[in-house]
Design a protein around this motif. Sequence first.
Motif, PDB file in Angstrom:
ATOM      1  N   PRO A 190      39.995  84.229 103.504  1.00  0.00           N
ATOM      2  CA  PRO A 190      40.225  85.159 104.614  1.00  0.00           C
ATOM      3  C   PRO A 190      41.517  84.839 105.375  1.00  0.00           C
ATOM      4  N   ALA A 191      41.980  85.838 106.127  1.00  0.00           N
ATOM      5  CA  ALA A 191      43.223  85.666 106.895  1.00  0.00           C
ATOM      6  C   ALA A 191      43.086  84.466 107.833  1.00  0.00           C
ATOM      7  N   GLY A 192      44.125  83.645 107.859  1.00  0.00           N
ATOM      8  CA  GLY A 192      44.154  82.533 108.823  1.00  0.00           C
ATOM      9  C   GLY A 192      43.315  81.343 108.414  1.00  0.00           C
ATOM     10  N   ALA A 193      42.784  81.356 107.171  1.00  0.00           N
ATOM     11  CA  ALA A 193      41.885  80.254 106.745  1.00  0.00           C
ATOM     12  C   ALA A 193      42.657  78.951 106.541  1.00  0.00           C
ATOM     13  N   GLY A 194      43.990  79.042 106.430  1.00  0.00           N
ATOM     14  CA  GLY A 194      44.787  77.816 106.234  1.00  0.00           C
ATOM     15  C   GLY A 194      45.358  77.720 104.832  1.00  0.00           C
ATOM     16  N   LYS A 195      45.441  78.855 104.129  1.00  0.00           N
ATOM     17  CA  LYS A 195      45.921  78.859 102.723  1.00  0.00           C
ATOM     18  C   LYS A 195      47.352  78.330 102.636  1.00  0.00           C
ATOM     19  N   SER A 196      48.259  78.928 103.408  1.00  0.00           N
ATOM     20  CA  SER A 196      49.680  78.553 103.298  1.00  0.00           C
ATOM     21  C   SER A 196      49.896  77.117 103.761  1.00  0.00           C
ATOM     22  N   THR A 197      49.163  76.688 104.756  1.00  0.00           N
ATOM     23  CA  THR A 197      49.283  75.303 105.229  1.00  0.00           C
ATOM     24  C   THR A 197      48.806  74.344 104.149  1.00  0.00           C
ATOM     25  N   PHE A 198      47.715  74.722 103.466  1.00  0.00           N
ATOM     26  CA  PHE A 198      47.222  73.876 102.370  1.00  0.00           C
ATOM     27  C   PHE A 198      48.248  73.844 101.235  1.00  0.00           C
ATOM     28  N   LEU A 248      52.525  85.152  96.984  1.00  0.00           N
ATOM     29  CA  LEU A 248      52.052  86.503  96.621  1.00  0.00           C
ATOM     30  C   LEU A 248      51.553  87.251  97.849  1.00  0.00           C
ATOM     31  N   ASP A 249      52.014  86.818  99.033  1.00  0.00           N
ATOM     32  CA  ASP A 249      51.640  87.535 100.260  1.00  0.00           C
ATOM     33  C   ASP A 249      52.863  88.358 100.704  1.00  0.00           C
ATOM     34  N   PRO A 250      52.831  89.683 100.483  1.00  0.00           N
ATOM     35  CA  PRO A 250      54.011  90.505 100.770  1.00  0.00           C
ATOM     36  C   PRO A 250      54.297  90.643 102.269  1.00  0.00           C
ATOM     37  N   PRO A 264      47.485  86.494  99.860  1.00  0.00           N
ATOM     38  CA  PRO A 264      47.295  87.075 101.199  1.00  0.00           C
ATOM     39  C   PRO A 264      45.833  86.945 101.630  1.00  0.00           C
ATOM     40  N   GLY A 265      45.582  87.209 102.905  1.00  0.00           N
ATOM     41  CA  GLY A 265      44.225  87.008 103.420  1.00  0.00           C
ATOM     42  C   GLY A 265      43.370  88.259 103.452  1.00  0.00           C
ATOM     43  N   GLN A 266      43.916  89.394 102.971  1.00  0.00           N
ATOM     44  CA  GLN A 266      43.098  90.622 103.067  1.00  0.00           C
ATOM     45  C   GLN A 266      41.844  90.487 102.195  1.00  0.00           C
ATOM     46  N   SER A 319      38.140  74.388 105.312  1.00  0.00           N
ATOM     47  CA  SER A 319      39.457  73.909 105.769  1.00  0.00           C
ATOM     48  C   SER A 319      39.429  73.586 107.268  1.00  0.00           C
ATOM     49  N   LYS A 320      40.521  72.985 107.736  1.00  0.00           N
ATOM     50  CA  LYS A 320      40.702  72.648 109.153  1.00  0.00           C
ATOM     51  C   LYS A 320      39.598  71.705 109.655  1.00  0.00           C
ATOM     52  N   MET A 321      39.211  70.762 108.817  1.00  0.00           N
ATOM     53  CA  MET A 321      38.157  69.810 109.192  1.00  0.00           C
ATOM     54  C   MET A 321      38.549  69.003 110.419  1.00  0.00           C
ATOM     55  N   ASP A 322      39.853  68.869 110.672  1.00  0.00           N
ATOM     56  CA  ASP A 322      40.272  68.102 111.852  1.00  0.00           C
ATOM     57  C   ASP A 322      39.799  68.780 113.140  1.00  0.00           C
ATOM     58  N   LEU A 323      39.519  70.106 113.031  1.00  0.00           N
ATOM     59  CA  LEU A 323      39.088  70.837 114.236  1.00  0.00           C
ATOM     60  C   LEU A 323      37.604  70.630 114.522  1.00  0.00           C
ATOM     61  N   VAL A 324      36.836  70.188 113.527  1.00  0.00           N
ATOM     62  CA  VAL A 324      35.383  70.033 113.770  1.00  0.00           C
ATOM     63  C   VAL A 324      34.939  68.580 113.766  1.00  0.00           C
ATOM     64  N   ASP A 370      41.107  68.310 105.189  1.00  0.00           N
ATOM     65  CA  ASP A 370      41.855  68.111 106.438  1.00  0.00           C
ATOM     66  C   ASP A 370      43.311  67.954 106.009  1.00  0.00           C
ATOM     67  N   CYS A 371      44.099  69.002 106.191  1.00  0.00           N
ATOM     68  CA  CYS A 371      45.491  69.009 105.702  1.00  0.00           C
ATOM     69  C   CYS A 371      46.321  67.899 106.313  1.00  0.00           C
ATOM     70  N   THR A 372      45.855  67.372 107.441  1.00  0.00           N
ATOM     71  CA  THR A 372      46.655  66.322 108.116  1.00  0.00           C
ATOM     72  C   THR A 372      46.362  64.953 107.504  1.00  0.00           C
TER      73      THR A 372
HETATM   74  N1  LIG Z   1      44.177  72.228 113.137  1.00  0.00           N
HETATM   75  C1  LIG Z   1      44.513  72.788 111.994  1.00  0.00           C
HETATM   76  N2  LIG Z   1      45.149  74.001 111.987  1.00  0.00           N
HETATM   77  C2  LIG Z   1      45.452  74.537 110.789  1.00  0.00           C
HETATM   78  C3  LIG Z   1      45.157  73.896 109.551  1.00  0.00           C
HETATM   79  N3  LIG Z   1      45.576  74.705 108.539  1.00  0.00           N
HETATM   80  C4  LIG Z   1      46.126  75.799 109.125  1.00  0.00           C
HETATM   81  N4  LIG Z   1      46.051  75.698 110.470  1.00  0.00           N
HETATM   82  C5  LIG Z   1      46.554  76.685 111.452  1.00  0.00           C
HETATM   83  O1  LIG Z   1      45.863  77.906 111.234  1.00  0.00           O
HETATM   84  C6  LIG Z   1      46.791  79.009 111.357  1.00  0.00           C
HETATM   85  C7  LIG Z   1      46.812  79.793 110.029  1.00  0.00           C
HETATM   86  O2  LIG Z   1      47.272  78.902 109.036  1.00  0.00           O
HETATM   87  P1  LIG Z   1      47.913  79.507 107.683  1.00  0.00           P
HETATM   88  O3  LIG Z   1      48.138  78.373 106.762  1.00  0.00           O
HETATM   89  O4  LIG Z   1      49.055  80.393 107.991  1.00  0.00           O
HETATM   90  O5  LIG Z   1      46.694  80.395 107.170  1.00  0.00           O
HETATM   91  P2  LIG Z   1      46.718  81.478 106.011  1.00  0.00           P
HETATM   92  O6  LIG Z   1      45.360  81.453 105.398  1.00  0.00           O
HETATM   93  O7  LIG Z   1      47.872  81.251 105.103  1.00  0.00           O
HETATM   94  O8  LIG Z   1      46.917  82.830 106.825  1.00  0.00           O
HETATM   95  P3  LIG Z   1      47.301  84.278 106.218  1.00  0.00           P
HETATM   96  O9  LIG Z   1      48.418  84.047 105.234  1.00  0.00           O
HETATM   97  O10 LIG Z   1      47.728  85.058 107.400  1.00  0.00           O
HETATM   98  O11 LIG Z   1      46.064  84.820 105.560  1.00  0.00           O
HETATM   99  C8  LIG Z   1      48.157  78.413 111.672  1.00  0.00           C
HETATM  100  O12 LIG Z   1      48.331  78.434 113.070  1.00  0.00           O
HETATM  101  C9  LIG Z   1      48.027  76.976 111.200  1.00  0.00           C
HETATM  102  O13 LIG Z   1      48.843  76.092 111.938  1.00  0.00           O
HETATM  103  C10 LIG Z   1      44.487  72.613 109.615  1.00  0.00           C
HETATM  104  O14 LIG Z   1      44.161  71.990 108.590  1.00  0.00           O
HETATM  105  N5  LIG Z   1      44.173  72.115 110.838  1.00  0.00           N
END
Ligand SMILES: Nc1nc2c(ncn2[C@@H]2O[C@H](COP(=O)(O)OP(=O)(O)OP(=O)(O)O)[C@@H](O)[C@H]2O)c(=O)[nH]1
Length: 298
Positions: free
Chosen positions: A11-19, A39-41, A107-109, A176-181, A258-260
Amino acid sequence: MSKYGVMVMGPAGAGKSTFCASLITHLQLNRRSAFYVNLDPAAEHFEHQPDLDIKDLITVEDVMDEMGMGPNGGLIYCFEFLMENLDFLTEKLDSLTEEYLIIFDMPGQIELYTHVPILPRLVKFLTQPGALDIRLCAAYLLEATFVVDRAKYFAGTLSAMSAMIMLEVPHLNILSKMDLVKDQMRKKDFKRFITPDTTLLEDDPADILRKKAGIQVDVHSDPKDKDALMSGSTFKRLNTAVASLIESFSMVNYLKLDCTDEDSVQAILSYIDDLIQYHEAQEPRELQDEEFEEEGEM
Ligand SMILES: Nc1nc2c(ncn2[C@@H]2O[C@H](COP(=O)(O)OP(=O)(O)OP(=O)(O)O)[C@@H](O)[C@H]2O)c(=O)[nH]1
Ligand SMILES: [Mg+2]
């Protein structure tokens, strides 16, 4: 010669690009090669510049301006356009050797992973024996913070299951984002979410909050039925049905990311390597190198 890849979705914002970015950095630190495919236009910012970017073929912006489409319709149009121009992918991917891990940042759609029949065609094209023949696995990300609202957690798990069934490639489900929980929830309490089951509905904090606040929880029932509205029974029955479906298929087990944390990224990479049998292809070559060295010493 095989190629190796992972398609990062969710889903959108799940942390794909950060991972994807953490994975590329980790691979580089471990002297492995990554090939990053965006592949996210609609993507705007990248920590690592993509080696192949769908935006060099078409962007959501182009489509919205020229065809007056909305963002979601525009994204689906971009993917349909890509499917009609697959040589855009072949040209760059065909020459890649087995040393590369090809990382597809999706993409997150959510439509792409549930009902629009584009992704299965794309995966079939990428894994086609005799053609690109990429040994591909899917990595589906769901934000760990979703666990505090069981309805969101089960809805996310259902779309993960839908992607597994639709794509028919080896599949990882990742919280994802285990550092937040990790500070808010003890490890042992979090363990329950690794394998989703209906017992998680018994103590849904969001449910308790909604009841306390007396908020109408039931968007699914007949507005005249006040009892159902207040008790949220229909909403609860829907969640229970979704949770039971997920439990009955018992297809979804989550890994934690936890990407960090380098070790956390390494652990996910090891699962990916196992699923795409990356090491099998490397062994003979490493053995050859060793034998070559030994011969050199004789
Ligand atoms: N604390 C924390 N924040 C994260 C982590 N991964 C991503 N984020 C935050 O979550 C938001 C979305 O991260 P993205 O990596 O852009 O997520 P995405 O799934 O690629 O989003 P879309 O491409 O829009 O679908 C950004 O503000 C990141 O900084 C993580 O592991 N920990
Ligand atoms: Mg992204």
